[in-house]
Design an enzyme around this catalytic site. Structure first.
Site, PDB file in Angstrom:
ATOM      1  CG  ASP A 165      25.558  46.738  33.887  1.00  0.00           C
ATOM      2  OD1 ASP A 165      24.496  46.999  33.294  1.00  0.00           O
ATOM      3  OD2 ASP A 165      26.668  46.740  33.327  1.00  0.00           O
TER       4      ASP A 165
ATOM      5  CD  GLU B  49       9.751  11.557  35.361  1.00  0.00           C
ATOM      6  OE1 GLU B  49      10.173  11.122  34.270  1.00  0.00           O
ATOM      7  OE2 GLU B  49       8.772  11.084  35.951  1.00  0.00           O
TER       8      GLU B  49
ATOM      9  CD  GLU C 159      15.623  11.282  30.471  1.00  0.00           C
ATOM     10  OE1 GLU C 159      14.781  10.379  30.668  1.00  0.00           O
ATOM     11  OE2 GLU C 159      15.943  11.660  29.327  1.00  0.00           O
TER      12      GLU C 159
ATOM     13  CD  GLU D  49      16.186   7.496  31.816  1.00  0.00           C
ATOM     14  OE1 GLU D  49      16.261   6.767  30.818  1.00  0.00           O
ATOM     15  OE2 GLU D  49      15.121   7.680  32.439  1.00  0.00           O
TER      16      GLU D  49
ATOM     17  CD  GLU E 216      14.394  10.372  35.113  1.00  0.00           C
ATOM     18  OE1 GLU E 216      13.388  10.092  35.791  1.00  0.00           O
ATOM     19  OE2 GLU E 216      14.478  10.148  33.888  1.00  0.00           O
TER      20      GLU E 216
ATOM     21  CG  HIS F 164       9.850  12.898  30.476  1.00  0.00           C
ATOM     22  ND1 HIS F 164      10.280  11.602  30.714  1.00  0.00           N
ATOM     23  CD2 HIS F 164      10.250  13.186  29.208  1.00  0.00           C
ATOM     24  CE1 HIS F 164      10.893  11.147  29.640  1.00  0.00           C
ATOM     25  NE2 HIS F 164      10.890  12.088  28.712  1.00  0.00           N
TER      26      HIS F 164
ATOM     27  NE  ARG G 205       8.047   5.436  29.581  1.00  0.00           N
ATOM     28  CZ  ARG G 205       7.201   4.855  30.417  1.00  0.00           C
ATOM     29  NH1 ARG G 205       6.275   4.046  29.947  1.00  0.00           N
ATOM     30  NH2 ARG G 205       7.277   5.086  31.713  1.00  0.00           N
TER      31      ARG G 205
ATOM     32  CD  GLU H  22       6.044  11.395  31.591  1.00  0.00           C
ATOM     33  OE1 GLU H  22       7.266  11.324  31.766  1.00  0.00           O
ATOM     34  OE2 GLU H  22       5.309  10.398  31.390  1.00  0.00           O
TER      35      GLU H  22
ATOM     36  NE  ARG I  34       7.329  10.079  27.029  1.00  0.00           N
ATOM     37  CZ  ARG I  34       8.189   9.446  27.820  1.00  0.00           C
ATOM     38  NH1 ARG I  34       7.994   9.441  29.142  1.00  0.00           N
ATOM     39  NH2 ARG I  34       9.236   8.816  27.321  1.00  0.00           N
TER      40      ARG I  34
END
Length: 470
Positions: free
Chosen positions: A51, A129, A131, A212, A220, A269, A339, A358, A360
């Protein structure tokens, strides 16, 4: 595996139950279980009915029947359930036999197929990655007369002075100082190792695990890159393993982006590289060793980032993470080191095979299938239209003048802003029928009705601190 090999595995491992799993539209894993005898070679073509009207964001009550088609190569002996084989499934319409457009896994499959049809690349590798936090316990409530949350963590900075706290030996981790401590400050080493080994037993390649930055038990575990659909499958399994190992140890795991105020939130990330004919397309002689293709791909993601975040940072809580000062990527720019930029180019290795970038901004509240699919579609649009990503953001933002910072675009400040951006900018997602107008409309409706408006209507606990005595 082939269907025949799956059945052989069931006999070898004395399987008695088969768990059929899929993901609902917002991003929660669902399942139901059939006895082993119900699984035959024909099941992998004929499927199992269920369903669909009770699944969030899917069918109406008058068109409820849907079909689960098991994916044989996803077969896995469940490490937590007794004598149980788990199978991921694709969702089909039982009348037409067509793939259901709102099945997130089908969206991801179409994204891969569309990429190949363009001729731009024949493989997209994603590394995720994700976390998460491990707490000793959590209490929360929201009703007509109360609203609160309370987090218990013997590792948390806030418990350092509490008398009689379990395991309170003075090694609690300070706010924003949780990166890579050794035991006894890191109390979660053995649990993370158990999670890592369980994932490996389930066929997921793991690169590392660690504590982390945040206090209170932020962790992580890094999975090795995989093709798009495989990576999204692995993310689903990752969450399942993390939560169940935590429960086994009397703890609770959350992938909520910002459970602790005034400390780092949890990101997801996402690393991307495109390949063609076994050759990496992102390696070159340009900025940080990247090729023009990689630069255009970044340009597409940065251009569409506000709309992408409707899928990649898809909760109201996501935007409590995307604030300055906590390594959060609030600047829509790219950098090889910074970063706080939305896109970072790792420079650990000069190898062409390891050239990637990457993104982020995403967080682990995402529906992984939809997040990576949207990211790939934005990158392909950037390549097709040669979108310039602009100059890199290599300066320390804390040393930049106010007028310099004003020239750098920022991430949206709320889920509502991201949903509005998606409403205005989603043509790139419709190509190849990867996302459909119905998928986009339903996503915006669901998130607005059930999250944005739901939160807007309720008093916040902090409002009592600010306004009770007015």
């Amino acid at each position: 595996m082939t269907p025949r090999e799956v059945l052989a595995l069931c006999r070898e491992r004395e399987i008695k139950a088969v768990d059929l799993r899929f993901m609902d539209f917002p991003g929660m894993q669902k399942h139901f279980t059939v006895p082993m005898q119900a699984l035959t070679e024909e099941s992998f073509e004929d499927g199992f009915g269920f369903d669909g009207s009770s699944i969030r964001g899917w069918k109406a009550i008058n068109e409820a029947d849907m079909l689960l088609i098991p994916v044989p190569e996803s077969a896995m002996v469940d490490p937590f359930m007794q004598s149980t084989l788990a199978l991921y499934c694709n969702i089909h319409d039982p009348v037409t036999g067509e793939e259901y457009a709102k099945d997130p896994r089908n969206v991801a499959r179409k994204a891969e197929n569309y990429m190949k049809s363009t001729g731009l690349a024949d493989a997209a590798f994603f590394g995720i990655e994700a976390e998460f936090f491990l707490f000793d316990g959590v209490r929360f409530e929201q009703n007509e007369h109360e609203g609160y949350y309370h987090i218990d963590s013997s590792e948390g900075q806030w418990n350092r002075g509490r008398e009689g706290a379990a395991g309170n030996a003075g090694y609690s981790i300070r706010y924003k100082e949780g990166y890579f401590p050794v035991p006894p400050a890191d109390t979660l080493q053995d649990i993370r190792t158990e999670m890592m080994l369980t994932l490996m037993d389930c066929g997921v390649e793991v690169e590392s695990q660690h504590h982390e930055v945040a206090s209170g038990g932020q962790c992580e575990i890094d999975m090795k890159y995989q093709p798009l659909v495989n990576m999204a499958d692995n993310l689903l399994l990752y969450k399942y393993v993390v939560k169940n190992v935590a429960a086994r140890h009397g703890k609770t795991a959350t992938f909520m982006p910002k459970p602790i105020w005034n400390d780092n939130g949890s990101g997801m990330h996402i690393h991307l590289s495109l390949w063609k004919n076994d050759e990496p397309l992102f390696a070159g002689s340009g900025y940080a060793g990247l090729s023009p293709v990689a630069m255009y791909a970044m340009g597409g993601i940065l251009k569409h980032a506000p709309a992408l975040l409707a899928f990649c940072s898809p909760t109201t809580n996501s935007y409590k993470r995307l604030v300055p000062g906590f390594e959060a990527p609030v600047n829509l720019a790219y950098s090889s080191q910074n970063r706080s930029a939305a896109i970072r180019i790792p420079v650990y290795s000069p190898s062409p095979a390891k050239k990637r970038f990457e993104f982020r901004c995403p967080d682990p509240s995402s529906n992984g299938y939809l997040a990576v699919s949207a990211m790939l579609m934005a990158a392909l649009d950037g390549i097709q239209n040669k979108i310039d990503p602009g100059p890199p953001l290599d300066k320390d933002i804390y040393d930049m003048q106010a007028d310099e910072l004003e020239t750098v675009a920022k991430t949206p400040r709320s889920l509502e802003e991201s949903l509005n951006a998606l409403r205005d900018d989603h043509e790139f997602l419709l190509r190849g029928d990867v996302f459909t107008e119905d998928v986009i409309d339903t996503w915006i409706w669901y998130k607005t009705e059930h999250e944005v408006e739901a939160l807007r209507a309720r008093p916040h606990p902090f409002e009592f601190a600010m306004y009770y005595d007015v």
